[in-house]
Design an enzyme around this catalytic site. Structure first.
Site, PDB file in Angstrom:
ATOM      1  N   GLU A 284       0.870  -1.188   0.000  1.00 15.12           N
ATOM      2  CA  GLU A 284       0.000   0.000   0.000  1.00 15.12           C
ATOM      3  C   GLU A 284       0.898   1.226   0.000  1.00 15.12           C
ATOM      4  O   GLU A 284       1.860   1.290   0.768  1.00 15.12           O
ATOM      5  CB  GLU A 284      -0.883  -0.014   1.257  1.00 15.12           C
TER       6      GLU A 284
ATOM      7  N   GLU B 235      -2.452  11.499   2.737  1.00 17.95           N
ATOM      8  CA  GLU B 235      -3.272  11.016   3.843  1.00 17.95           C
ATOM      9  C   GLU B 235      -3.165  12.022   4.980  1.00 17.95           C
ATOM     10  O   GLU B 235      -2.069  12.485   5.297  1.00 17.95           O
ATOM     11  CB  GLU B 235      -2.793   9.638   4.323  1.00 17.95           C
TER      12      GLU B 235
END
Ligand SMILES: *[C@@H]1O[C@H](CO)[C@@H](O)[C@H](O)[C@H]1NC(C)=O
Ligand SMILES: *[C@@H]1O[C@H](CO)[C@@H](O)[C@H](O)[C@H]1NC(C)=O
Ligand SMILES: *[C@@H]1O[C@H](CO)[C@@H](O)[C@H](O)[C@H]1NC(C)=O
Ligand SMILES: *[C@@H]1O[C@H](CO)[C@@H](O)[C@H](O)[C@H]1NC(C)=O
Ligand SMILES: *[C@@H]1O[C@H](CO)[C@@H](O)[C@H](O)[C@H]1NC(C)=O
Ligand SMILES: *[C@@H]1O[C@H](CO)[C@@H](O)[C@H](O)[C@H]1NC(C)=O
Ligand SMILES: *[C@@H]1O[C@H](CO)[C@@H](O)[C@H](O)[C@H]1NC(C)=O
Ligand SMILES: *[C@@H]1O[C@H](CO)[C@@H](O)[C@H](O)[C@H]1NC(C)=O
Ligand SMILES: *[C@@H]1O[C@H](CO)[C@@H](O)[C@H](O)[C@H]1NC(C)=O
Length: 379
Positions: free
Chosen positions: A196, A201
């Site tokens: 990932e 984020e």
């Protein structure tokens, strides 16, 4: 004097050694016969115990030197990010932007107080909306009592990638108490085995800058030489360590949130190749000409130091990162944003996260992504 009588010898004369005439008191302090004295460095003078200790110290020192040399050369090792010739393979842009994505509408795997809607509901509620200029993806900001979680969107590209150069033009990043937005790459069906990569984020107020983060299976570490401008957080990317915090690199506050949006947004570029993974951020007024000029192709070797660098030194990048979809979503509360230490302690957001989400539609007006275009290049 000759006619004097014989007088006894003096005491001194009587106490001399019969052979040498050296006074006896001097002879008495001569040492008794002994083996000859040896210098300390003469091994024949060492006891067995001393010899064993010395041997152990020597072996330890040699091991230390060898390990030090190996570690030293490892810490200086760095991959060769030689220039690659990229060409455009995919463009996510314009009115058809959302056609190239699946709408993920299962239960949130990260436990958020959110309902990810399918494509028809997203259209009906106008939660995804694309024009020739941009694509908007947002949280429902009208429902007054969202008792089973607030509507939001999570899209996943139909195309998957093992490597490439991804250029994300971003006009607005979502922020606000309870939000947990991300623009990331993963293979959700084979997590964490295929890795990932979180390109953007943030949580809640979004004032701490963006964190670029990797999550992997064991065996991917970043405690090695890296060249980047961001601040490294953890250096082990293994999902089973640090409560799955991954290995992140945090940028300055202008790399995310209101500060980035007020600055006209910016461009994130992610390069995923065998030599490593790097991410760059460009403010709107510092976009390199090989990105802004349509008739050029981007060449990362001209861009200077990356924001985040994850070199293939103690991490075999091609085996840890495969079959990646591009995902954009806005989660609400959940494992990260809704955690009390983050929601309340770090950001000072009010009450209980899920109650705040349930009853405060007006606080989600900034909870939207607006993208210019995503472009994917391959070498
Ligand atoms: C989309 O979601 C809505 C609301 O849950 C549901 O009524 C509808 O059947 C779904 N559509 C499809 C194509 O799954
Ligand atoms: C959907 O959202 C867009 C962008 O905010 C807006 O311009 C458009 O008018 C909205 N459409 C409807 C039907 O509300
Ligand atoms: C919100 O909706 C739930 C479920 O319908 C209901 O139980 C609750 O009383 C409602 N809250 C308010 C303040 O109306
Ligand atoms: C990490 O991944 C493993 C699978 O390799 C999984 O069993 C485990 O639950 C994950 N741990 C966390 C904290 O996500
Ligand atoms: C874009 O690149 C082309 C080819 O190099 C050049 O002719 C053109 O002037 C550039 N455009 C701008 C706006 O710099
Ligand atoms: C990447 O790292 C692995 C070991 O971690 C190594 O076997 C491989 O040769 C490296 N590849 C490159 C391109 O550096
Ligand atoms: C790649 O990911 C897709 C979902 O995006 C999945 O359906 C497919 O099985 C994966 N392929 C491999 C080889 O893992
Ligand atoms: C986050 O935003 C909320 C609501 O605007 C505010 O009350 C709080 O003080 C902010 N926290 C920080 C750390 O700025
Ligand atoms: C929610 O919105 C109101 C009205 O805009 C604002 O006064 C308040 O600070 C916001 N609270 C949070 C936690 O965002």
């Amino acid at each position: 004097m000759a006619d004097q009588p014989n007088i006894p010898k003096t005491d001194t004369a009587r106490d001399t050694h019969p052979d040498t005439d050296i006074p006896l008191n001097v002879l008495h302090i001569q040492p008794s016969p002994q083996p000859p004295q040896r210098p300390w460095y003469d091994l024949r003078s060492w006891s067995l115990r001393t010899k064993l200790i010395a041997a152990t110290v020597c072996v330890a020192a040699i091991i230390g030197i060898i390990v030090g040399a190996v570690e030293g050369s490892k810490s200086r090792r760095y991959p060769d990010y030689f220039p690659l010739h990229y060409r455009l393979v995919d463009s996510y842009a314009g009115e058809g932007f959302f056609d190239r994505f699946h709408y993920f509408s299962d239960e949130d795997p990260t436990d958020g107080f959110v309902r990810y809607v399918n494509v028809s509901t997203a259209r009906d509620l106008n939660l995804t909306y694309a024009t020739a200029r941009s694509a908007i993806l947002r949280v429902d900001a009208t429902t007054r009592n969202a008792s089973s979680g607030r509507n939001s969107v999570r899209i996943e590209s139909k195309e998957t990638y093992d490597n490439g150069l991804f250029v994300f033009d971003i006009l607005h990043t979502p922020y606000g108490c309870a939000t947990w937005p991300a623009l990331w790459l993963t293979d959700g069906y084979n997590w964490p085995f295929n890795g990932e990569i979180d390109v953007l984020e943030a949580t809640n107020n979004g004032t701490d800058g963006n964190a670029v983060t990797l999550h992997t299976t064991p065996g991917c570490d970043m405690d090695v030489l890296r060249r980047h401008t961001g601040d490294a957080i953890y250096t082990t990317c293994d999902n089973s360590t640090n409560a799955n915090a991954g290995c992140g690199v945090r940028g300055a506050s202008l790399t995310y949130g209101k500060e980035m949006n007020d600055n006209g947004g910016g461009i994130y570029a992610l390069e995923l190749r065998d030599a490593g993974i790097r991410a760059w951020f460009f403010t709107r007024d510092s976009v390199p000409p090989d990105i802004s000029n349509e008739s050029h192709t981007p060449d990362p070797s001209t861009w200077g130091t990356a924001l985040a660098d994850f070199p293939n030194t103690s991490c075999d990048v091609p085996s840890h990162f495969k079959n990646q979809s591009i995902i954009a979503n806005i989660d609400l509360c959940g494992e990260y944003a809704g955690n009390d230490e983050v929601y309340a302690d770090q950001f000072g957001c009010p009450g209980e996260c899920s109650k705040f989400v349930q009853y405060n539609p007006g606080n989600f007006t900034q909870a939207f992504w607006e993208f210019g275009a995503f472009k994917v290049y391959r070498a």
